[in-house]
Design an enzyme around this catalytic site. Structure first.
Site, short mmCIF file in Angstrom:
data_model
loop_
_atom_site.label_atom_id
_atom_site.label_comp_id
_atom_site.label_asym_id
_atom_site.label_seq_id
_atom_site.Cartn_x
_atom_site.Cartn_y
_atom_site.Cartn_z
CE1 TYR A 54 -4.22 -1.45 0.24
CE2 TYR A 54 -3.55 -2.45 2.31
CZ TYR A 54 -4.46 -2.32 1.29
OH TYR A 54 -5.62 -3.06 1.30
CD GLU A 100 -6.46 -4.29 9.18
OE1 GLU A 100 -7.58 -4.24 8.62
OE2 GLU A 100 -5.46 -4.80 8.66
CG ASN A 158 -7.95 -1.30 -0.35
OD1 ASN A 158 -7.48 -2.26 -0.96
ND2 ASN A 158 -8.24 -1.33 0.93
CD GLU A 159 -10.80 -4.70 1.34
OE1 GLU A 159 -10.67 -5.92 1.46
OE2 GLU A 159 -10.77 -3.93 2.32
CD GLU A 235 -6.50 -6.80 1.20
OE1 GLU A 235 -7.10 -7.23 2.22
OE2 GLU A 235 -6.43 -5.60 0.91
CE1 TYR A 302 -3.78 -8.74 9.04
CE2 TYR A 302 -3.24 -10.86 8.08
CZ TYR A 302 -4.11 -9.80 8.22
OH TYR A 302 -5.29 -9.78 7.51
#
Length: 606
Positions: A54, A100, A158-159, A235, A302
């Protein structure tokens, strides 16, 4: 040499030859630059041919019109390094990234424009995006594969299908990329649902899908909309992130490997989200809000194939084994192990109380109402509100309307309680006949990064009242905690019997620099700085029990530690250990990993 990467029918092709993209996400802004090469080499050694990242707008334009592309924000160097190591690069630029990350990557100063509409074809919003693209995209253009660089594909937004359906907005962003010379493959990514694939895609632009499990089901839904395009999971959620006050999440390596095997058997390409998570340094962690506000912890480990500190895991080995059956893994020597060291206990022998020095660390602003941070030009950190309340008043309730996110309340300097966004209970107060000074310290714990509540103002957003009477006439002290603070420390011990915010400072000597982990056992809540660098937040509520300190942040000789503790510690001592501690582990339920398939918000129920 110019490279042509394209989607032709159901295949990706590189200079006319079929290619499967095996990519892993590494966010340059979550890793100190000195470790970029280490992480990228480990990605390649695992069998990946591509790295994805990103681009966080708020890192690159921290204040409007002031751009930063240096240090941890040097995206050009990160992409160049990946190319030098023989990796392709997928870039997913702002405006919005989720991740996030604070405000989903949007810069907080956008909220100073109260009439702005985010993520749509609002002219004011688009003017800010255009100014940012004018600074960012000329840096990416020479790195495109069409210009001989490693970038093979760029994402438009994004999304978006999980947020809106403004196709004119998506097309504006697409055209903005094209007009600025981004002539490589463009794409979108969304969850595999009807709503998301309808709202987030554009005709003539490659679509991809995001999920963590059940690939056959997800790809089947995708094919209903795009039967003649390559299968790409942009993803693949092979782990998960943590919120404060929850348990640490993990996912079984064998399960991750099995789902990957299913994807590759379907002739799909894949991007691991994440391959290496890294760290939410400073105040850049994000938050979710479904039924309640849930701030993300400092670690972004993560449970990825590479740990937060760069170690290879069982998941890494399991993934490599699966990949070896589908792709030719180029023999890549692993870099030398990064040393870790226990420096031991460090006593923080000097103390500076916040309220005693408030006027030296902040300039007060007079307002009728207790305005949120954004209305006084502040982005991150803390903010203090002070007013005088007349008396006598007995048995009244003090209400902080819509406090974002956690407030500590003091009456005549004495702590009387906390008001938390997720538990906004009023405080019972008695005001003496002569009146009292009311002081409220509010912490911005991270803006919401996903969903319909993105406009997340910080501080006291609606007002303060005693019973039904609003209190007017406030002095506001912004505390962004940026740069060097002009503090007057005193040699003193911690005051465990006194609940008040204070800075604690100490030093330790290092004959050599190495990675270490700072434990704050006995401390309650606050922020840590090491040699002036903001490591991030700690909180006794967990799950995270130690903050990762990358070795490059240390120096040979004297190192300074400053802890801004909000409540008080049992003893002003921290421990620099050679072992991480992310908290008690728990398995991640399959419903978590696949949550975008129905509604990404369901994560809150995990």
């Amino acid at each position: 040499m110019t490279v042509r990467f394209e989607a032709v029918g159901n295949q990706f092709r590189l200079n006319g030859e079929p290619i499967r993209i095996v990519s892993g996400a590494i966010h340059y802004f979550r890793v100190v630059p000195e470790y970029w090469k280490d992480r990228l080499l480990k990605l390649k050694a695992c069998g990946f041919n591509t790295v994805e990242t990103y681009v966080a707008w708020n890192i690159h334009e921290p204040a409007e019109g002031q751009f930063c592309f240096e240090g941890i924000a040097d995206i050009e160097r990160f992409v160049q390094l990946a190319g030098e190591l023989g990796l392709h690069v997928i870039v997913r630029p702002s405006p919005y990234i989720c991740a996030e990350w604070e405000f989903g990557g949007l810069p907080a100063w956008l909220l100073g424009y109260t009439d702005m509409r985010l993520r749509c074809i609002d002219p004011l919003y688009l003017s800010k995006v255009d100014a940012y693209y004018d600074a960012l995209l000329p840096k990416l253009k020479p790195l495109l594969c069409t210009n001989g660089g490693p970038i093979i594909a760029v994402q438009i937004e994004n999304e978006y299908g999980s947020y809106g359906n403004d196709s004119a907005y998506l097309d504006y962003l697409r055209q903005g990329l094209v007009n600025r010379g981004i002539d490589c493959l463009l794409f979108t990514s969304d969850g595999p649902t009807d709503q998301m694939l309808q709202g987030g895609t554009l005709p003539g632009v490659l679509a991809t899908v995001n999920f963590g499990s059940r690939p056959a089901e997800s790809f089947a839904k995708f094919k209903e909309y795009r039967p003649d395009e390559p299968l790409m999971c942009m993803e693949y959620w092979n782990g998960w992130f943590d919120h404060w006050m929850e348990e640490h999440h993990t996912r079984d390596a064998a399960d991750v490997a099995a789902v990957l095997d299913d994807m590759l058997a379907a002739d799909a390409s894949v991007n691991f989200y994440m391959f290496h998570g890294g760290t939410n340094f400073g105040f850049y962690n994000g938050a979710n809000h479904i039924k309640t506000y849930e701030p993300t912890i400092t670690s972004y480990d993560y449970d990825a194939p590479l740990t937060e500190w760069g170690d290879i895991t069982l998941k890494y080995e399991a993934v490599k084994q699966v990949l070896s059956r589908y792709v030719n893994i180029e023999e890549t020597p692993l870099p030398e192990p990064i040393p870790r060291k226990r420096y031991g206990e460090v006593r923080l022998t000097r103390r500076a109380g916040l309220f005693e020095q408030l006027d030296s660390v902040s300039a007060p602003i007079s307002r009728v109402n207790p305005e949120p941070m954004e209305k006084v030009g502040q982005n991150y950190g803390f903010i203090v509100y002070k007013t005088r309340v007349s008396g006598p008043r007995r048995g009244q309730e003090l209400h902080l309307q819509e406090v974002h996110d956690r407030a500590q309340v003091f009456l005549n300097g004495n702590y009387i309680g906390a008001v938390e966004r997720w538990n906004p209970q009023p405080l019972h107060v008695d005001i003496p006949a002569e009146g009292a000074d009311l002081t409220i310290l509010v912490e911005n714990m991270g803006r919401i990064n996903y969903g319909p509540l993105l406009k997340d103002y910080k501080g006291i957003t609606e007002g303060v009242r005693l019973d039904n009477q609003f209190l007017f006439g406030w002095e506001i002290y912004p505390l962004p905690l940026e740069g060097a603070l002009q503090l007057q420390y005193e040699e003193t011990e911690a005051r465990p019997d006194k609940d008040e915010p204070a800075f604690y400072q100490g030093t330790f000597e290092a004959s050599e620099t190495a990675d270490t982990f700072m434990r704050l056992d006995g401390w309650k809540k606050g922020v840590v700085f090491i040699n002036g660098f903001n490591l991030g937040r700690y909180w006794e509520r967990g799950p995270q029990k130690a903050l990762y300190v990358p070795g490059p942040l240390l120096k040979k000789g004297t190192n300074e530690i400053v802890v801004f503790e909000l409540h008080g510690a049992r003893a002003a001592v921290v421990t620099l250990d050679d072992k991480p501690d992310l908290g008690a582990e728990t398995g991640v339920d399959d419903s978590i990993i696949s949550f975008t398939e129905s509604d990404k918000a369901e994560e809150a129920q995990a």
